[in-house]
Design a protein around this motif. Sequence first.
Motif, short mmCIF file in Angstrom:
data_model
loop_
_atom_site.label_atom_id
_atom_site.label_comp_id
_atom_site.label_asym_id
_atom_site.label_seq_id
_atom_site.Cartn_x
_atom_site.Cartn_y
_atom_site.Cartn_z
N UNK A 118 6.73 0.55 -7.30
CA UNK A 118 7.58 1.05 -7.38
C UNK A 118 8.97 0.49 -6.76
N UNK A 119 10.12 0.37 -7.18
CA UNK A 119 11.17 -0.36 -6.65
C UNK A 119 10.93 -1.64 -6.07
N UNK A 120 10.19 -2.57 -7.00
CA UNK A 120 9.50 -3.91 -6.96
C UNK A 120 8.92 -3.77 -5.51
N UNK A 121 8.19 -2.87 -5.25
CA UNK A 121 7.48 -2.81 -4.00
C UNK A 121 5.96 -2.14 -4.56
N UNK A 122 4.81 -3.17 -3.94
CA UNK A 122 3.59 -2.43 -4.01
C UNK A 122 2.95 -1.88 -2.97
N UNK A 123 2.34 -0.66 -3.14
CA UNK A 123 1.89 -0.07 -1.89
C UNK A 123 0.50 0.80 -2.42
N UNK A 124 -0.33 0.87 -1.39
CA UNK A 124 -1.57 1.72 -1.68
C UNK A 124 -1.59 3.13 -0.88
N UNK A 125 -2.09 4.05 -1.74
CA UNK A 125 -1.97 5.37 -1.26
C UNK A 125 -3.50 5.62 -0.59
N UNK A 126 -3.44 5.85 0.83
CA UNK A 126 -4.59 6.51 1.72
C UNK A 126 -4.42 8.05 1.74
N UNK A 127 -5.48 8.64 1.31
CA UNK A 127 -5.39 10.12 1.18
C UNK A 127 -5.94 10.50 2.90
N UNK A 128 -5.14 11.12 3.51
CA UNK A 128 -5.48 11.24 4.86
C UNK A 128 -5.34 12.85 5.32
N UNK A 129 -6.02 13.74 4.53
CA UNK A 129 -5.93 15.13 5.21
C UNK A 129 -6.38 15.47 6.50
N UNK A 130 -6.18 16.74 7.18
CA UNK A 130 -6.29 16.91 8.49
C UNK A 130 -5.22 17.66 9.13
N UNK A 131 -3.92 17.06 8.81
CA UNK A 131 -2.61 17.67 9.33
C UNK A 131 -2.27 18.76 8.25
N UNK A 132 -2.35 18.39 7.04
CA UNK A 132 -2.14 19.22 5.67
C UNK A 132 -3.29 18.83 4.77
N UNK A 133 -3.46 19.46 3.70
CA UNK A 133 -4.57 19.56 2.98
C UNK A 133 -4.37 18.09 1.98
N UNK A 134 -3.04 17.74 1.87
CA UNK A 134 -2.72 16.67 0.74
C UNK A 134 -2.03 15.62 1.54
N UNK A 135 -2.04 15.57 2.92
CA UNK A 135 -1.36 14.42 3.62
C UNK A 135 -1.75 12.97 3.28
N UNK A 136 -0.76 12.01 2.89
CA UNK A 136 -1.13 10.85 2.59
C UNK A 136 -0.46 9.73 3.69
N UNK A 137 -1.18 8.50 3.59
CA UNK A 137 -0.45 7.38 4.28
C UNK A 137 -0.05 6.40 3.26
N UNK A 138 0.98 5.72 3.17
CA UNK A 138 1.13 4.50 2.29
C UNK A 138 1.34 3.32 2.76
N UNK A 139 0.38 2.47 2.27
CA UNK A 139 0.12 1.19 3.06
C UNK A 139 0.76 -0.03 2.11
N UNK A 140 1.63 -0.71 2.92
CA UNK A 140 2.33 -1.73 1.89
C UNK A 140 1.59 -3.21 2.50
N UNK A 141 0.55 -3.61 2.00
CA UNK A 141 -0.24 -4.96 2.51
C UNK A 141 0.53 -6.06 2.41
#
Length: 207
Positions: A118-141
């Motif tokens: 998106x927006x000429x950027x590449x990122x990976x989704x890491x599903x990281x529940x614990x704080x909320x059920x659908x919490x995610x972190x977004x990694x830009x390698x």
Amino acid sequence: MNIQAILTGAYMEMCYLVWGPAKKVLVFDPGADADSIYHAVEQNGLEIEAYVLTHTHYDHINALADLHDRAPAPIVVHSKDWAWAFDDRNSNAPHYPVPRKPSTDDIQWLESSKVWNLADLHFQVLETPGHTPGGCCLHFPKGGLLICGDTLFKGSCGRTDLPGGNPRQMKDSLKLLRQLPDETRIFPGHGQDSTIAHEKANNFFMK
């Protein structure tokens, strides 16, 4: 690749603008102070490509509808968090009312793909529940950075005692983040940025 942090609201939540050469920006977690966020977008000469939510607690999405009114764009979020985002319980008066739901059907689910462009950027989704059920972190390698919401903080991690929190899931999510390159810069939902290496060495919850 550029990143700008904007401090918002009574809980000092960090909204992040991330953009590349095309000047199309991803707006992460617009928690409050829509005017300040929009001003930063305009000041940098940017066009909003999408709103990306690490999770949907009230202090992370209270400016979403106001911004979407001004600059409509897709909303990218995990379905497990969107399901309760506008519930009456997702508030803390007087600082944070129940978030107003944006008037749009253009919702894209983070869990639908592990890799996004998106927006000429590449990122990976890491599903990281614990704080909320659908919490995610977004990694830009390529940029070596991680937008981690309230999963990981400098010296701490997100609470698990709120509705939908889960200590066991949080432990597994932090183990997942430990696998990222040590030089990865982390940009949390509150507080200072850090690196994975620093947190592995100094953060009790990452040990």
